[in-house]
Design a protein around this motif. Structure first.
Motif, short mmCIF file in Angstrom:
data_model
loop_
_atom_site.label_atom_id
_atom_site.label_comp_id
_atom_site.label_asym_id
_atom_site.label_seq_id
_atom_site.Cartn_x
_atom_site.Cartn_y
_atom_site.Cartn_z
N ALA A 164 0.83 -1.21 0.00
CA ALA A 164 0.00 0.00 0.00
C ALA A 164 0.86 1.25 0.00
O ALA A 164 0.64 2.18 -0.79
CB ALA A 164 -0.92 -0.01 1.21
N SER A 165 1.86 1.29 0.87
CA SER A 165 2.74 2.46 0.93
C SER A 165 3.48 2.67 -0.39
O SER A 165 3.57 3.80 -0.90
CB SER A 165 3.75 2.30 2.07
OG SER A 165 4.67 3.37 2.08
N MET A 166 3.99 1.60 -0.98
CA MET A 166 4.75 1.70 -2.21
C MET A 166 3.88 2.15 -3.38
O MET A 166 4.23 3.09 -4.11
CB MET A 166 5.39 0.35 -2.54
CG MET A 166 6.21 0.36 -3.82
SD MET A 166 6.87 -1.28 -4.24
CE MET A 166 5.34 -2.19 -4.56
N ALA A 209 1.60 6.58 -6.95
CA ALA A 209 0.47 7.38 -7.43
C ALA A 209 0.69 8.85 -7.10
O ALA A 209 0.51 9.73 -7.95
CB ALA A 209 -0.83 6.88 -6.81
N LEU A 210 1.09 9.13 -5.88
CA LEU A 210 1.26 10.52 -5.44
C LEU A 210 2.44 11.19 -6.12
O LEU A 210 2.46 12.41 -6.29
CB LEU A 210 1.42 10.56 -3.92
CG LEU A 210 0.15 10.17 -3.15
CD1 LEU A 210 0.46 9.89 -1.69
CD2 LEU A 210 -0.91 11.28 -3.26
N LEU A 267 1.36 19.01 6.55
CA LEU A 267 -0.02 18.74 6.16
C LEU A 267 -1.01 19.35 7.14
O LEU A 267 -2.05 19.89 6.73
CB LEU A 267 -0.24 17.22 6.07
CG LEU A 267 0.36 16.52 4.85
CD1 LEU A 267 0.31 15.02 5.02
CD2 LEU A 267 -0.37 16.94 3.58
N CYS A 268 -0.71 19.29 8.43
CA CYS A 268 -1.63 19.85 9.43
C CYS A 268 -1.67 21.38 9.34
O CYS A 268 -2.70 21.99 9.61
CB CYS A 268 -1.24 19.40 10.83
SG CYS A 268 -1.62 17.67 11.15
N ALA A 328 -7.07 11.58 -0.04
CA ALA A 328 -7.35 10.24 0.47
C ALA A 328 -6.15 9.32 0.31
O ALA A 328 -5.85 8.51 1.20
CB ALA A 328 -8.57 9.65 -0.25
N ALA A 329 -5.43 9.45 -0.82
CA ALA A 329 -4.25 8.61 -1.04
C ALA A 329 -3.13 8.97 -0.06
O ALA A 329 -2.44 8.08 0.47
CB ALA A 329 -3.75 8.78 -2.47
N VAL A 330 -2.96 10.26 0.22
CA VAL A 330 -1.96 10.69 1.21
C VAL A 330 -2.32 10.11 2.58
O VAL A 330 -1.45 9.59 3.30
CB VAL A 330 -1.88 12.22 1.28
CG1 VAL A 330 -1.01 12.67 2.46
CG2 VAL A 330 -1.32 12.80 -0.01
#
Length: 260
Positions: free
Chosen positions: A124-126, A131-132, A187-188, A162-164
């Protein structure tokens, strides 16, 4: 994913004029699908098309085909009308085996989400990271666009967020809390109302031994939510605060880290 870029046979077909760029972007985002003239009118002129709208649109299409033709002369020599096709009520851009980074992003996002749901956090991480990595800048950041492209940009940005979110949670579950700490701080700051990013940030701070800062981050978002929306943080975020206060294990609950 970023400034408009389009090539045929390694030759750019991006026009210099603004409105043909809008048309090309909208056709590419709907690759191989019909885009009606009414949709193009709305994109180019919103609710106030000129009387010459149909003629002007034909002119823009002709300009795009001429740009295509110049590129094709250096490559396959195909007829540009076979790529930018006139349909009964509009136009379609035939990709003819080609691809767009938007399609690739969506497909990788689906694959990464599937891996995440199967708790294959390494994959998932890879995959989500790949994608990102397709995002070079904000969507279509180099052109002014109308309502139709704006909807596409908003929808794709939602998918990016959502991907991030999933990629960071996968990284946290792989023990990479120190690696994502700086990214989450940014991000925050960029998304001060996003409770899921805040939950990830609190978790990464806590796991990094910064318990006080993790609890301060909860107080920050609580103050912002009350001031701007008149609401308390979501139950999962409040539960995460209690886990941190009790010295518990926030990653033990599969639904606790993502608080949105």
């Amino acid at each position: 994913m970023g400034p408009l870029s389009a090539e045929v046979d390694n030759v750019s077909i991006v026009p210099t004029a603004a409105k043909p760029c809008q048309i090309l972007a909208l056709l590419a985002l709907n690759g191989d699908r019909l885009v009606t003239k009414n949709v193009l009118f709305e994109e180019l002129w919103e609710n106030n098309p000129p009387q010459s709208a149909t003629t002007t649109l034909h002119t823009y299409i002709h300009q795009l085909r001429r740009q295509l033709g110049s590129a094709l002369e250096q490559g396959s020599g195909k007829d540009p009308r076979e790529i930018l096709v006139t349909e009964r009520s509009g136009y379609s851009l035939r990709l003819a085996g080609g691809d767009t980074d938007v399609r690739e992003f969506i497909e990788l996002g689906r694959a990464g989400t599937e891996a995440f749901e199967q708790r294959d956090f390494h994959s998932a991480s890879m995959v989500l990271g790949r994608a990102l990595a397709l995002w070079r800048a904000p969507m279509l950041s180099d052109i002014q666009y109308g309502p139709r492209l704006a909807m596409h940009a908003l929808a794709l940005n939602d998918l990016r967020i959502a991907a991030v979110d999933r990629r960071i949670e996968a990284d946290l579950r792989l023990g990479r809390h120190l690696e994502v700490l700086g990214e989450l701080r940014t991000l925050c700051a960029q998304h001060p109302l996003n409770e899921s990013f805040t939950a990830h940030f609190m978790t990464s701070l806590y796991l990094s031994g910064q318990v006080g800062q993790a609890l301060q981050e909860f107080q920050r978002i609580r103050a912002v939510l009350i001031a701007e929306l008149g609401v308390e943080p979501a139950p999962r975020l409040r539960q995460l605060q209690q886990v941190i206060l009790s010295g518990g294990r926030p990653l033990a609950d599969t639904g606790l880290v993502g608080a949105a």
